[in-house]
Design a protein around this motif. Structure first.
Motif, PDB file in Angstrom:
ATOM      1  N   SER A  67       0.833  -1.211   0.000  1.00 21.03           N
ATOM      2  CA  SER A  67       0.000   0.000   0.000  1.00 21.03           C
ATOM      3  C   SER A  67       0.866   1.259   0.000  1.00 21.03           C
ATOM      4  N   ASP A  68       2.036   1.212   0.658  1.00 25.89           N
ATOM      5  CA  ASP A  68       2.968   2.345   0.623  1.00 25.89           C
ATOM      6  C   ASP A  68       3.403   2.652  -0.806  1.00 25.89           C
ATOM      7  N   SER A  72       2.239   6.102  -2.733  1.00 29.50           N
ATOM      8  CA  SER A  72       3.204   7.055  -3.274  1.00 29.50           C
ATOM      9  C   SER A  72       3.037   7.206  -4.786  1.00 29.50           C
ATOM     10  N   THR A  73       2.728   6.104  -5.466  1.00 29.66           N
ATOM     11  CA  THR A  73       2.549   6.136  -6.921  1.00 29.66           C
ATOM     12  C   THR A  73       1.328   6.956  -7.327  1.00 29.66           C
ATOM     13  N   SER A  74       0.361   7.096  -6.434  1.00 25.76           N
ATOM     14  CA  SER A  74      -0.833   7.877  -6.753  1.00 25.76           C
ATOM     15  C   SER A  74      -0.568   9.381  -6.765  1.00 25.76           C
ATOM     16  N   THR A  75       0.598   9.814  -6.234  1.00 25.56           N
ATOM     17  CA  THR A  75       0.893  11.250  -6.178  1.00 25.56           C
ATOM     18  C   THR A  75       2.251  11.625  -6.779  1.00 25.56           C
ATOM     19  N   ALA A  76       3.292  10.855  -6.463  1.00 30.30           N
ATOM     20  CA  ALA A  76       4.658  11.241  -6.826  1.00 30.30           C
ATOM     21  C   ALA A  76       4.902  11.378  -8.332  1.00 30.30           C
ATOM     22  N   PHE A 104      -7.936   5.444  -1.467  1.00 26.95           N
ATOM     23  CA  PHE A 104      -8.016   3.987  -1.362  1.00 26.95           C
ATOM     24  C   PHE A 104      -6.758   3.429  -0.691  1.00 26.95           C
ATOM     25  N   PHE A 105      -5.590   3.785  -1.203  1.00 25.45           N
ATOM     26  CA  PHE A 105      -4.353   3.239  -0.646  1.00 25.45           C
ATOM     27  C   PHE A 105      -3.974   3.909   0.675  1.00 25.45           C
ATOM     28  N   GLY A 106      -4.362   5.188   0.850  1.00 26.32           N
ATOM     29  CA  GLY A 106      -4.137   5.835   2.137  1.00 26.32           C
ATOM     30  C   GLY A 106      -4.957   5.190   3.240  1.00 26.32           C
ATOM     31  N   CYS A 107      -6.214   4.886   2.949  1.00 25.18           N
ATOM     32  CA  CYS A 107      -7.085   4.227   3.921  1.00 25.18           C
ATOM     33  C   CYS A 107      -6.599   2.805   4.187  1.00 25.18           C
ATOM     34  N   MET A 108      -6.088   2.137   3.143  1.00 23.70           N
ATOM     35  CA  MET A 108      -5.533   0.798   3.322  1.00 23.70           C
ATOM     36  C   MET A 108      -4.354   0.833   4.279  1.00 23.70           C
ATOM     37  N   VAL A 145     -11.196  -7.560   4.533  1.00 20.98           N
ATOM     38  CA  VAL A 145     -12.082  -6.546   5.113  1.00 20.98           C
ATOM     39  C   VAL A 145     -11.458  -5.152   4.982  1.00 20.98           C
ATOM     40  N   ALA A 146     -10.144  -5.066   5.152  1.00 21.77           N
ATOM     41  CA  ALA A 146      -9.444  -3.784   5.006  1.00 21.77           C
ATOM     42  C   ALA A 146      -9.550  -3.264   3.573  1.00 21.77           C
ATOM     43  N   TRP A 147      -9.379  -4.145   2.583  1.00 19.10           N
ATOM     44  CA  TRP A 147      -9.539  -3.741   1.177  1.00 19.10           C
ATOM     45  C   TRP A 147     -10.959  -3.235   0.925  1.00 19.10           C
TER      46      TRP A 147
END
Length: 310
Positions: A67-68, A72-76, A104-108, A145-147
Protein backbone atom coordinates in the motif's frame (compact mmCIF):
# COMPACT_ATOMS: atom_id res chain seq x y z
CA UNK A 1 -17.77 10.12 -14.86
CA UNK A 2 -20.62 12.59 -14.90
CA UNK A 3 -19.90 16.14 -13.81
CA UNK A 4 -22.25 18.98 -12.88
CA UNK A 5 -20.31 21.64 -14.81
CA UNK A 6 -18.52 22.52 -18.02
CA UNK A 7 -14.99 22.12 -16.59
CA UNK A 8 -13.12 19.35 -18.39
CA UNK A 9 -9.66 19.85 -16.94
CA UNK A 10 -7.75 21.37 -14.04
CA UNK A 11 -4.32 23.01 -13.83
CA UNK A 12 -2.15 21.99 -10.88
CA UNK A 13 0.20 24.77 -9.79
CA UNK A 14 2.55 22.31 -8.06
CA UNK A 15 4.93 23.04 -5.21
CA UNK A 16 6.57 26.08 -6.83
CA UNK A 17 6.41 28.28 -9.92
CA UNK A 18 10.13 29.08 -9.94
CA UNK A 19 11.89 27.26 -12.85
CA UNK A 20 15.07 26.60 -10.85
CA UNK A 21 13.16 25.25 -7.88
CA UNK A 22 11.07 23.09 -10.21
CA UNK A 23 14.24 21.36 -11.40
CA UNK A 24 15.22 20.77 -7.78
CA UNK A 25 11.75 19.36 -7.09
CA UNK A 26 12.16 16.99 -10.04
CA UNK A 27 15.53 15.64 -8.84
CA UNK A 28 14.66 15.42 -5.14
CA UNK A 29 11.28 13.74 -5.53
CA UNK A 30 12.48 11.40 -8.26
CA UNK A 31 15.07 10.13 -5.76
CA UNK A 32 12.39 9.88 -3.06
CA UNK A 33 9.99 8.00 -5.34
CA UNK A 34 12.58 5.55 -6.67
CA UNK A 35 13.76 4.95 -3.09
CA UNK A 36 10.18 4.36 -1.96
CA UNK A 37 9.42 1.83 -4.68
CA UNK A 38 12.76 0.00 -4.40
CA UNK A 39 12.68 -0.09 -0.59
CA UNK A 40 9.12 -1.36 -0.34
CA UNK A 41 9.57 -3.86 -3.17
CA UNK A 42 12.65 -5.16 -1.37
CA UNK A 43 10.57 -5.78 1.75
CA UNK A 44 7.80 -7.42 -0.32
CA UNK A 45 10.24 -9.77 -2.10
CA UNK A 46 12.06 -10.59 1.16
CA UNK A 47 8.86 -11.48 3.02
CA UNK A 48 7.57 -13.58 0.12
CA UNK A 49 10.89 -15.40 -0.29
CA UNK A 50 11.84 -15.98 3.34
CA UNK A 51 10.35 -18.80 5.41
CA UNK A 52 11.54 -17.15 8.61
CA UNK A 53 9.20 -14.19 8.01
CA UNK A 54 5.97 -16.15 7.98
CA UNK A 55 4.42 -14.69 11.13
CA UNK A 56 1.28 -12.49 11.00
CA UNK A 57 3.36 -9.38 11.72
CA UNK A 58 5.28 -9.83 8.47
CA UNK A 59 2.11 -10.84 6.64
CA UNK A 60 0.70 -7.41 7.52
CA UNK A 61 4.04 -5.70 6.82
CA UNK A 62 3.86 -7.14 3.29
CA UNK A 63 0.55 -5.36 2.70
CA UNK A 64 1.78 -2.16 4.36
CA UNK A 65 4.73 -2.06 1.94
CA UNK A 66 2.39 -2.79 -0.98
CA UNK A 67 0.00 0.00 0.00
CA UNK A 68 2.97 2.34 0.62
CA UNK A 69 4.24 1.78 -2.93
CA UNK A 70 0.79 2.30 -4.46
CA UNK A 71 0.01 5.29 -2.22
CA UNK A 72 3.20 7.05 -3.27
CA UNK A 73 2.55 6.14 -6.92
CA UNK A 74 -0.83 7.88 -6.75
CA UNK A 75 0.89 11.25 -6.18
CA UNK A 76 4.66 11.24 -6.83
CA UNK A 77 4.74 10.57 -10.61
CA UNK A 78 2.38 13.49 -11.27
CA UNK A 79 4.53 15.79 -9.10
CA UNK A 80 7.74 14.65 -10.84
CA UNK A 81 6.37 15.01 -14.39
CA UNK A 82 4.70 18.36 -13.69
CA UNK A 83 7.97 19.76 -12.32
CA UNK A 84 9.31 19.82 -15.91
CA UNK A 85 6.00 20.64 -17.65
CA UNK A 86 5.13 24.11 -18.86
CA UNK A 87 1.40 23.53 -18.27
CA UNK A 88 0.35 21.15 -15.53
CA UNK A 89 -3.00 20.16 -17.01
CA UNK A 90 -4.95 17.15 -15.74
CA UNK A 91 -8.32 16.04 -17.20
CA UNK A 92 -11.35 15.98 -14.92
CA UNK A 93 -11.74 12.19 -15.05
CA UNK A 94 -8.05 11.60 -14.36
CA UNK A 95 -8.23 13.97 -11.40
CA UNK A 96 -11.12 11.99 -9.92
CA UNK A 97 -9.31 8.71 -10.56
CA UNK A 98 -6.31 9.97 -8.61
CA UNK A 99 -8.56 11.14 -5.77
CA UNK A 100 -9.91 7.59 -5.59
CA UNK A 101 -6.41 6.04 -5.65
CA UNK A 102 -5.05 8.46 -3.04
CA UNK A 103 -7.82 7.70 -0.56
CA UNK A 104 -8.02 3.99 -1.36
CA UNK A 105 -4.35 3.24 -0.65
CA UNK A 106 -4.14 5.84 2.14
CA UNK A 107 -7.08 4.23 3.92
CA UNK A 108 -5.53 0.80 3.32
CA UNK A 109 -2.41 2.01 5.11
CA UNK A 110 -4.50 3.06 8.09
CA UNK A 111 -6.30 -0.28 8.33
CA UNK A 112 -3.07 -2.27 7.99
CA UNK A 113 -1.43 -0.21 10.75
CA UNK A 114 -4.43 -1.01 12.96
CA UNK A 115 -4.10 -4.73 12.15
CA UNK A 116 -0.39 -4.60 12.99
CA UNK A 117 -1.24 -3.04 16.36
CA UNK A 118 -3.85 -5.73 17.03
CA UNK A 119 -1.27 -8.39 16.12
CA UNK A 120 1.27 -6.94 18.57
CA UNK A 121 -1.38 -6.65 21.29
CA UNK A 122 -2.37 -10.30 20.99
CA UNK A 123 1.27 -11.46 20.72
CA UNK A 124 2.38 -9.57 23.83
CA UNK A 125 -0.74 -9.45 26.02
CA UNK A 126 -2.30 -12.81 25.03
CA UNK A 127 0.70 -14.96 24.05
CA UNK A 128 -0.94 -18.32 24.81
CA UNK A 129 -3.90 -17.56 22.53
CA UNK A 130 -1.81 -15.94 19.79
CA UNK A 131 -1.51 -18.98 17.45
CA UNK A 132 -5.28 -19.52 17.60
CA UNK A 133 -6.42 -15.91 17.28
CA UNK A 134 -3.93 -14.77 14.64
CA UNK A 135 -3.93 -17.84 12.40
CA UNK A 136 -3.42 -17.30 8.68
CA UNK A 137 -7.11 -17.65 7.73
CA UNK A 138 -8.08 -14.92 10.20
CA UNK A 139 -5.30 -12.61 8.94
CA UNK A 140 -6.43 -13.11 5.34
CA UNK A 141 -10.03 -12.28 6.24
CA UNK A 142 -8.89 -9.13 8.08
CA UNK A 143 -6.90 -7.98 5.04
CA UNK A 144 -9.89 -8.60 2.75
CA UNK A 145 -12.08 -6.55 5.11
CA UNK A 146 -9.44 -3.78 5.01
CA UNK A 147 -9.54 -3.74 1.18
CA UNK A 148 -13.35 -3.57 1.23
CA UNK A 149 -13.35 -0.79 3.84
CA UNK A 150 -10.82 1.20 1.81
CA UNK A 151 -12.95 0.82 -1.31
CA UNK A 152 -16.08 2.04 0.50
CA UNK A 153 -14.20 5.05 1.88
CA UNK A 154 -12.82 5.97 -1.56
CA UNK A 155 -16.21 5.61 -3.24
CA UNK A 156 -17.67 7.97 -0.62
CA UNK A 157 -14.96 10.52 -1.45
CA UNK A 158 -15.71 10.28 -5.18
CA UNK A 159 -19.43 10.72 -4.58
CA UNK A 160 -18.69 13.92 -2.63
CA UNK A 161 -16.36 15.16 -5.39
CA UNK A 162 -18.87 14.52 -8.17
CA UNK A 163 -21.44 16.66 -6.36
CA UNK A 164 -19.23 19.74 -6.70
CA UNK A 165 -20.16 22.08 -9.59
CA UNK A 166 -17.43 24.19 -11.21
CA UNK A 167 -18.26 27.24 -13.26
CA UNK A 168 -15.16 29.43 -13.21
CA UNK A 169 -11.42 29.13 -12.55
CA UNK A 170 -9.74 25.73 -12.77
CA UNK A 171 -6.38 26.57 -11.15
CA UNK A 172 -5.61 24.31 -8.17
CA UNK A 173 -2.86 25.47 -5.81
CA UNK A 174 -1.61 21.97 -5.06
CA UNK A 175 0.62 19.26 -6.49
CA UNK A 176 -1.72 16.26 -6.06
CA UNK A 177 -5.38 15.44 -6.56
CA UNK A 178 -7.51 15.68 -3.43
CA UNK A 179 -10.88 17.02 -2.34
CA UNK A 180 -9.80 19.97 -0.17
CA UNK A 181 -8.34 22.01 -3.09
CA UNK A 182 -11.51 21.37 -5.11
CA UNK A 183 -13.71 22.93 -2.44
CA UNK A 184 -12.16 26.35 -3.14
CA UNK A 185 -13.15 26.14 -6.83
CA UNK A 186 -16.72 24.92 -6.38
CA UNK A 187 -19.42 27.50 -7.16
CA UNK A 188 -21.67 26.44 -4.27
CA UNK A 189 -21.75 26.52 -0.49
CA UNK A 190 -19.32 23.74 0.48
CA UNK A 191 -20.06 23.75 4.22
CA UNK A 192 -22.05 20.49 4.13
CA UNK A 193 -19.56 18.83 1.77
CA UNK A 194 -16.68 19.77 4.06
CA UNK A 195 -18.62 18.51 7.07
CA UNK A 196 -19.09 15.16 5.32
CA UNK A 197 -15.42 15.15 4.37
CA UNK A 198 -14.36 15.71 7.98
CA UNK A 199 -16.81 13.06 9.20
CA UNK A 200 -15.32 10.61 6.69
CA UNK A 201 -11.56 11.15 6.32
CA UNK A 202 -11.17 13.22 9.48
CA UNK A 203 -12.92 10.77 11.77
CA UNK A 204 -11.06 7.80 10.26
CA UNK A 205 -7.69 9.52 10.78
CA UNK A 206 -8.28 10.87 14.30
CA UNK A 207 -10.13 7.84 15.72
CA UNK A 208 -7.56 5.42 14.26
CA UNK A 209 -4.69 7.48 15.66
CA UNK A 210 -6.14 7.54 19.18
CA UNK A 211 -6.97 3.81 18.99
CA UNK A 212 -3.40 3.01 17.91
CA UNK A 213 -1.77 5.18 20.57
CA UNK A 214 -3.94 3.67 23.32
CA UNK A 215 -3.17 0.17 22.01
CA UNK A 216 0.58 0.75 22.07
CA UNK A 217 0.35 2.35 25.51
CA UNK A 218 -1.36 -0.81 26.80
CA UNK A 219 1.24 -2.98 25.04
CA UNK A 220 4.20 -1.03 26.45
CA UNK A 221 2.64 -1.09 29.92
CA UNK A 222 2.27 -4.88 29.75
CA UNK A 223 5.95 -5.31 28.77
CA UNK A 224 6.90 -4.80 32.41
CA UNK A 225 5.95 -8.42 33.06
CA UNK A 226 8.18 -9.84 30.30
CA UNK A 227 11.73 -11.11 30.50
CA UNK A 228 14.66 -8.88 29.58
CA UNK A 229 15.37 -10.27 26.08
CA UNK A 230 11.70 -10.65 25.12
CA UNK A 231 10.92 -7.17 26.40
CA UNK A 232 13.80 -5.66 24.43
CA UNK A 233 12.69 -7.32 21.17
CA UNK A 234 9.03 -6.33 21.65
CA UNK A 235 10.06 -2.80 22.58
CA UNK A 236 12.08 -2.39 19.36
CA UNK A 237 9.15 -3.68 17.28
CA UNK A 238 6.54 -1.48 18.96
CA UNK A 239 8.80 1.58 18.80
CA UNK A 240 9.09 1.16 15.02
CA UNK A 241 5.31 0.90 14.72
CA UNK A 242 4.75 3.97 16.90
CA UNK A 243 7.19 6.05 14.82
CA UNK A 244 5.34 5.10 11.62
CA UNK A 245 1.96 5.87 13.19
CA UNK A 246 3.03 9.35 14.35
CA UNK A 247 4.73 10.23 11.04
CA UNK A 248 1.66 9.26 9.04
CA UNK A 249 -1.27 10.31 11.20
CA UNK A 250 -0.20 13.72 12.56
CA UNK A 251 -0.02 15.35 9.07
CA UNK A 252 -3.24 13.57 8.00
CA UNK A 253 -5.13 14.86 11.03
CA UNK A 254 -3.81 18.38 10.36
CA UNK A 255 -5.16 18.25 6.78
CA UNK A 256 -8.47 16.41 7.16
CA UNK A 257 -9.93 17.50 10.52
CA UNK A 258 -10.38 21.23 10.09
CA UNK A 259 -12.65 23.75 8.33
CA UNK A 260 -12.08 24.44 4.59
CA UNK A 261 -9.25 26.91 5.12
CA UNK A 262 -5.79 26.82 3.57
CA UNK A 263 -2.40 27.52 5.14
CA UNK A 264 0.96 28.14 3.42
CA UNK A 265 2.33 24.93 4.95
CA UNK A 266 -0.47 22.68 3.61
CA UNK A 267 1.45 21.45 0.57
CA UNK A 268 4.58 20.62 2.55
CA UNK A 269 2.51 18.79 5.17
CA UNK A 270 0.86 16.80 2.36
CA UNK A 271 4.29 16.00 0.91
CA UNK A 272 5.31 14.55 4.25
CA UNK A 273 2.54 11.95 4.49
CA UNK A 274 2.09 11.20 0.76
CA UNK A 275 5.79 10.91 -0.18
CA UNK A 276 7.95 11.24 2.93
CA UNK A 277 6.34 8.57 5.10
CA UNK A 278 6.23 5.83 2.39
CA UNK A 279 9.92 6.59 1.75
CA UNK A 280 10.88 6.32 5.43
CA UNK A 281 8.84 3.21 6.30
CA UNK A 282 11.23 0.66 4.71
CA UNK A 283 14.18 2.17 6.60
CA UNK A 284 12.26 2.20 9.88
CA UNK A 285 11.17 -1.44 9.56
CA UNK A 286 14.51 -2.79 8.32
CA UNK A 287 17.03 -0.80 10.36
CA UNK A 288 15.22 -1.57 13.63
CA UNK A 289 14.35 -5.19 12.83
CA UNK A 290 17.10 -7.83 12.96
CA UNK A 291 14.88 -10.55 11.48
CA UNK A 292 14.15 -8.52 8.32
CA UNK A 293 17.82 -7.53 7.95
CA UNK A 294 18.97 -11.14 8.33
CA UNK A 295 16.35 -12.37 5.85
CA UNK A 296 17.43 -9.73 3.32
CA UNK A 297 21.07 -10.68 3.81
CA UNK A 298 20.35 -14.38 3.26
CA UNK A 299 18.17 -13.64 0.23
CA UNK A 300 20.79 -11.57 -1.55
CA UNK A 301 23.66 -13.86 -0.54
CA UNK A 302 21.79 -16.81 -2.03
CA UNK A 303 21.10 -14.85 -5.22
CA UNK A 304 24.75 -13.83 -5.53
CA UNK A 305 25.83 -17.43 -4.92
CA UNK A 306 23.43 -18.79 -7.54
CA UNK A 307 24.53 -16.16 -10.07
CA UNK A 308 28.23 -16.97 -9.51
CA UNK A 309 27.61 -20.68 -10.14
CA UNK A 310 26.16 -19.98 -13.60
Amino acid sequence: MQQNNSVTEFILLGLTQDPMRQKMVFVIFLIFYVGTVVGNLLIIVTIKSSRSLGSPMYFFLFYLSLSDSCFSTSTAPRLIVDALSAKKIIPYNEYMTQVFALHFFGCMQIFVLILMAVDRYVAICKPLHYPTIMRRQVCTILIVVAWIGSFIHSIAQIILALRLPFCGPNLIDHYCCDLQPLLKLACMDTYVINLLLVSNSGVICSSSFFFLMISYFVILHSLRNHSGEGRKKALYTCTSHIIVVILFFVPCIFIYTRPPTTFPMDKMVAVFYTIGTPFLNPFIYTLRNAEVKNAMRKLWCSKITSESKR
